[in-house]
Design an enzyme around this catalytic site. Sequence first.
Site, PDB file in Angstrom:
ATOM      1  N   TYR A   1       0.658  -1.068   0.093  1.00 48.89           N
ATOM      2  CA  TYR A   1      -0.855   0.391   0.122  1.00 48.89           C
ATOM      3  C   TYR A   1       0.720   0.845  -0.298  1.00 48.89           C
ATOM      4  O   TYR A   1       1.359   1.205   0.945  1.00 48.89           O
ATOM      5  CB  TYR A   1      -1.197   0.190   1.333  1.00 48.89           C
ATOM      6  CG  TYR A   1      -2.386   0.757   1.702  1.00 48.89           C
ATOM      7  CD1 TYR A   1      -2.439   1.762   0.304  1.00 48.89           C
ATOM      8  CD2 TYR A   1      -2.137   1.220   2.532  1.00 48.89           C
ATOM      9  CE1 TYR A   1      -2.985   2.639   0.867  1.00 48.89           C
ATOM     10  CE2 TYR A   1      -3.257   1.882   3.018  1.00 48.89           C
ATOM     11  CZ  TYR A   1      -3.591   3.122   1.955  1.00 48.89           C
ATOM     12  OH  TYR A   1      -4.576   4.636   2.691  1.00 48.89           O
TER      13      TYR A   1
ATOM     14  N   LYS B   1      -2.018  -1.361  -3.995  1.00 45.83           N
ATOM     15  CA  LYS B   1      -3.121  -0.600  -3.869  1.00 45.83           C
ATOM     16  C   LYS B   1      -1.882   1.170  -4.207  1.00 45.83           C
ATOM     17  O   LYS B   1      -1.072   1.274  -3.541  1.00 45.83           O
ATOM     18  CB  LYS B   1      -3.325  -0.208  -2.225  1.00 45.83           C
ATOM     19  CG  LYS B   1      -4.102   0.094  -2.683  1.00 45.83           C
ATOM     20  CD  LYS B   1      -4.708   1.079  -1.036  1.00 45.83           C
ATOM     21  CE  LYS B   1      -6.466   1.963  -0.765  1.00 45.83           C
ATOM     22  NZ  LYS B   1      -6.431   2.506   0.828  1.00 45.83           N
TER      23      LYS B   1
END
Length: 300
Positions: A144, A172
């Site tokens: 992320y 992400k």
Amino acid sequence: MTSSYQDSSVPFGRLLTAMVTPFNDSGDVDVDQAANLARHLVHQGSDGIVVCGTTGESPTLSWKEQNLMLRTVREAVSGDVKVLAGTGSNSTAEAILATKEAEAAGADGALVVAPYYNKPPQEGLEAHFRSIASAAPSLPLMLYNIPARTGCSISPITVKRLMDCSNIVSFKAASGSVEEVTQLRTFCGSQLSVYSGDDGLLLPMLAVGAVGVVSVASHLVGSRIKAMIEAYLSGQCKLAVSYHEQLQPLFKALFATTNPIPVKAALELTGWQVGSPRSPLLPLNLEMKEELFHILEALP
């Protein structure tokens, strides 16, 4: 509604909701409301749910509360969709422990944010993620990248070096840059599944190779976001652009101030009692709440 993805290039489905953490009037985690909301999200088209990420207020949740949220949501959706746990930390040792606990609790994956505040160099980021991957080898990981929150950014070259960790399968992308998707695709190819971390950039990111989104707006318009994705994938680009344009005012309103302040207000406006954000975040101010109300009312 159930979702099952066998395609390894789409490990968690197309539409994942970064779920809020509901609190009761006493400020404690409201497990009943969490279960109800999780089931609602599945009904609205979510293929996966991420608990205790940024939207889930992980910085102000204890590890015990985070584990409670994971177990609550996982039980509520009964295996119908993928459930990922946010297990990142600025401490490698804590992130390892949290990821191993998520694995033991039956999570389908872990969302592991870049270490925040201490701003490690790229070599430190690589060592951090490699250690986590090695500690929970059977659990698929989603890296992320959200530099506006963490103060550092995971380089695509660093991600490429991590591709020898078989359980690092997705990323992400929340840097606000569509180019990030292209760079990740260039360095990692189809071995890495890139998800948009920004609702407003979902369609352009799909156009350059992202496979889906980890969404905030799907709390409110999940079926429409799913329809936009499906329209794009089926070649109905004009229809996809139409959804994209219709939803832009909501996407912008949900990030007019710090997430998850607006989405919790929006849920309240639509009948979901999820409580206020925990301090140091505050409820949405009246002026912004009125504007959000009008945007929700005006949705076609």
